[in-house]
Scaffold this active site. Structure first.
Site, PDB file in Angstrom:
ATOM      1  N   SER A 132     -10.470  -0.071   3.171  1.00 55.13           N
ATOM      2  CA  SER A 132      -9.764  -0.315   4.441  1.00 55.13           C
ATOM      3  C   SER A 132      -9.225   1.007   4.965  1.00 55.13           C
ATOM      4  CB  SER A 132      -8.577  -1.245   4.228  1.00 55.13           C
ATOM      5  OG  SER A 132      -9.002  -2.484   3.756  1.00 55.13           O
ATOM      6  N   GLU A 169      -4.636   4.289   6.093  1.00 54.22           N
ATOM      7  CA  GLU A 169      -4.294   3.909   4.727  1.00 54.22           C
ATOM      8  C   GLU A 169      -4.636   5.026   3.736  1.00 54.22           C
ATOM      9  OE1 GLU A 169      -4.386   2.275   1.159  1.00 54.22           O
ATOM     10  OE2 GLU A 169      -6.238   1.521   2.024  1.00 54.22           O
ATOM     11  N   ARG A 211       0.817  -1.224   0.000  1.00 51.01           N
ATOM     12  CA  ARG A 211       0.000   0.000   0.000  1.00 51.01           C
ATOM     13  C   ARG A 211       0.849   1.271   0.000  1.00 51.01           C
ATOM     14  NH1 ARG A 211      -3.226  -3.541  -0.733  1.00 51.01           N
ATOM     15  NH2 ARG A 211      -5.392  -3.600   0.012  1.00 51.01           N
TER      16      ARG A 211
HETATM   17  N1  EPU Z   1     -11.362  -9.902  10.540  1.00 47.68           N
HETATM   18  C1  EPU Z   1     -12.046  -9.957  11.724  1.00 47.68           C
HETATM   19  N2  EPU Z   1     -12.967  -8.958  11.977  1.00 47.68           N
HETATM   20  C2  EPU Z   1     -13.212  -7.978  11.101  1.00 47.68           C
HETATM   21  C3  EPU Z   1     -12.507  -7.938   9.891  1.00 47.68           C
HETATM   22  C4  EPU Z   1     -11.575  -8.910   9.626  1.00 47.68           C
HETATM   23  O1  EPU Z   1     -11.869 -10.847  12.549  1.00 47.68           O
HETATM   24  O2  EPU Z   1     -14.053  -7.131  11.385  1.00 47.68           O
HETATM   25  C5  EPU Z   1     -10.440 -10.987  10.219  1.00 47.68           C
HETATM   26  C6  EPU Z   1     -11.072 -11.901   9.179  1.00 47.68           C
HETATM   27  O3  EPU Z   1     -11.756 -12.923   9.759  1.00 47.68           O
HETATM   28  C7  EPU Z   1      -9.887 -12.397   8.397  1.00 47.68           C
HETATM   29  C8  EPU Z   1      -8.852 -11.308   8.565  1.00 47.68           C
HETATM   30  O4  EPU Z   1      -9.291 -10.454   9.607  1.00 47.68           O
HETATM   31  O5  EPU Z   1      -9.391 -13.575   8.971  1.00 47.68           O
HETATM   32  C9  EPU Z   1      -8.575 -10.572   7.287  1.00 47.68           C
HETATM   33  O6  EPU Z   1      -9.780  -9.970   6.785  1.00 47.68           O
HETATM   34  P1  EPU Z   1     -10.062  -9.821   5.218  1.00 47.68           P
HETATM   35  O7  EPU Z   1      -9.846 -11.099   4.526  1.00 47.68           O
HETATM   36  O8  EPU Z   1     -11.378  -9.151   5.062  1.00 47.68           O
HETATM   37  O9  EPU Z   1      -8.915  -8.899   4.680  1.00 47.68           O
HETATM   38  P2  EPU Z   1      -8.224  -7.582   5.287  1.00 47.68           P
HETATM   39  O10 EPU Z   1      -6.830  -7.931   5.678  1.00 47.68           O
HETATM   40  O11 EPU Z   1      -9.074  -6.973   6.345  1.00 47.68           O
HETATM   41  C10 EPU Z   1      -7.165  -6.777   3.054  1.00 47.68           C
HETATM   42  C11 EPU Z   1      -7.071  -5.485   2.289  1.00 47.68           C
HETATM   43  C12 EPU Z   1      -8.341  -5.252   1.481  1.00 47.68           C
HETATM   44  C13 EPU Z   1      -8.517  -6.407   0.521  1.00 47.68           C
HETATM   45  C14 EPU Z   1      -8.601  -7.706   1.335  1.00 47.68           C
HETATM   46  C15 EPU Z   1      -8.636  -8.921   0.435  1.00 47.68           C
HETATM   47  C16 EPU Z   1      -5.614  -4.010   3.546  1.00 47.68           C
HETATM   48  C17 EPU Z   1      -5.507  -2.815   4.434  1.00 47.68           C
HETATM   49  N3  EPU Z   1      -6.837  -4.379   3.198  1.00 47.68           N
HETATM   50  O12 EPU Z   1      -8.188  -6.616   4.015  1.00 47.68           O
HETATM   51  O13 EPU Z   1      -8.135  -4.064   0.724  1.00 47.68           O
HETATM   52  O14 EPU Z   1      -9.694  -6.248  -0.268  1.00 47.68           O
HETATM   53  O15 EPU Z   1      -7.421  -7.845   2.172  1.00 47.68           O
HETATM   54  O16 EPU Z   1      -7.385  -9.098  -0.161  1.00 47.68           O
HETATM   55  O17 EPU Z   1      -4.593  -4.589   3.167  1.00 47.68           O
HETATM   56  C18 EPU Z   1      -8.437  -1.686   0.756  1.00 47.68           C
HETATM   57  O18 EPU Z   1      -7.216  -1.570   0.761  1.00 47.68           O
HETATM   58  O19 EPU Z   1      -9.170  -0.668   0.743  1.00 47.68           O
HETATM   59  C19 EPU Z   1      -9.049  -3.011   0.791  1.00 47.68           C
HETATM   60  C20 EPU Z   1     -10.358  -3.169   0.901  1.00 47.68           C
END
Ligand code: EPU
Length: 353
Positions: A246, A349, A164
């Site tokens: 995010s 972010e 990012r």
């Molecule tokens: N989780 C929770 N509670 C929550 C949210 C997430 O426990 O409220 C846990 C989920 O269960 C999961 C883990 O956290 O095990 C990761 O969650 P998720 O797969 O939704 O991905 P993320 O790490 O929260 C990142 C990117 C997203 C991207 C997704 C899919 C960043 C900051 N965000 O989110 O990117 O779509 O992975 O690859 O790296 C963005 O940058 O705007 C964005 C949406």
């Protein structure tokens, strides 16, 4: 070149924050940038480059001249032994580019479907989702250096991509050396789409869809459809509920720090990275602090993904919409509770203006 004055930006940022630009120029060609620079009144003013406004928090009216990027066009411009090179104007919607490449049998961007924003903004934060980052499909980009008026082309190394992050997020004399923030306008981006395409299905949510569908080797179109379904289920549509995706980056910690946290919080969601460090799921940390579904003023934490802050006001109203101040107050409260509980500092972010 037309300089528009006192322009409402509420519909130009996906949070729906009601701020105004003192001056705004629509950039439809390189010539518009050169005309702005040559203008005796406007040419020396600081600028803010705005794409789809999907990664920005406006905390007040915008003093710098807003350059609204509207350069269009998508075409195949060449090939290498390994890849097709596709070029897109900075003002194209990112998702339209992804759809265009699939319609033309040029897979490679399907995991990045439905990410809001424009093509020109995509390299700035090296967008990524479901196991693919922009840098994995990047060839080069063209831009204009506003301080000299010179056009330039950068390859991936020169863009200094990381998670990012890129050279475009750093100030010209910032901690990471010569940054280009506030100094460069990206006009066109070229992508290298692999001729020997392979599906990227390592990410858990995708793997689940693949297993459900009972498909071994999914097509790019199937992955595109799955990613759209996953995103629609997890992430709010900015047209309906204002947000900037995010709100925090997923923090990385050392293996020792992680072991220490796991000892206290065995359920913490974490992913080992190739360099030995560990990435923690910021959404999990925020969720564990009890923020999911909570609000402060008109800023809220989305109930299905705690990493996304949303506009609980009326995103179409001038005075009933969330303010950038409310968003940042909520963000700071979240940072404080995550720090107090886990000793981890979350980094926002989006770009805060
Ligand atoms: N989780 C929770 N509670 C929550 C949210 C997430 O426990 O409220 C846990 C989920 O269960 C999961 C883990 O956290 O095990 C990761 O969650 P998720 O797969 O939704 O991905 P993320 O790490 O929260 C990142 C990117 C997203 C991207 C997704 C899919 C960043 C900051 N965000 O989110 O990117 O779509 O992975 O690859 O790296 C963005 O940058 O705007 C964005 C949406």
């Amino acid at each position: 070149m037309l300089v528009e004055k006192n322009v409402p930006l509420q519909h130009s940022n996906t949070f729906g924050i009601a701020a105004r630009a003192h001056a705004l120029v629509r950039v439809r060609s390189d010539g518009d940038v050169h005309a702005l620079r040559a203008d005796p009144l406007w040419g020396r003013q600081p600028v803010l480059v705005l794409g789809g406004g999907s990664n920005i928090v406006l905390t007040g009216d915008v003093e710098p001249v807003v350059l609204k990027m509207e350069i269009k066009g998508i075409r195949v411009v060449g090939e290498t032994p390994a890849a097709w090179i596709v070029e897109a104007g900075a003002g194209e919607r990112w998702h339209d580019l992804v759809a265009w490449t699939l319609d033309h049998d040029l897979p490679g961007l399907e995991n990045l479907a439905l990410i809001p924003g424009t093509v020109g903004a995509a390299p700035v934060q090296n967008i990524g989702a479901y196991g693919v980052e922009l840098q994995d499909r990047f060839d080069s980009l063209d831009g204009i250096d506003l301080s000299t008026g010179q056009g330039f082309t950068l390859d991936a190394a020169q863009c200094a991509f990381s998670y990012r992050d890129s050279v475009f997020k750093h100030a010209p004399a910032g901690a990471r050396g010569m940054g280009l923030a506030g100094r460069a306008v990206i006009t066109r981006v070229r992508f290298a789409l692999p001729k020997a395409w392979k599906p990227e299905i390592g990410y858990l949510d995708i793997e689940r869809k693949r297993a459900e569908a009972g498909v071994d080797q999914p097509t790019a179109r199937q992955i595109f459809d799955w990613v759209c379904e996953i995103r629609r289920a997890k992430l709010p549509d900015p047209q309906v509920l204002g947000n900037a995706g995010s709100f925090f980056k997923n923090p990385t910690v050392t293996a020792e720090q992680c072991a220490d946290i796991i000892a206290r919080e065995p359920r913490i969601v974490h992913y080992p990275l190739t360099d030995g460090s560990i990435k923690l799921a910021a959404g999990w940390l925020i969720d564990a602090c009890g923020w999911k579904g909570k609000s402060m003023g008109k800023a809220g934490v989305y109930e299905r993904q705690a990493l996304v802050l949303v506009n609980r006001g009326d995103r179409n109203s001038n005075d009933a919409s969330v303010t950038g101040g409310e968003v940042m107050t909520l963000a700071r409260a979240i940072q404080t509770s995550v720090y107090e509980r886990f000793g981890i500092r979350l980094e926002p972010e989006p770009v805060v203006v």
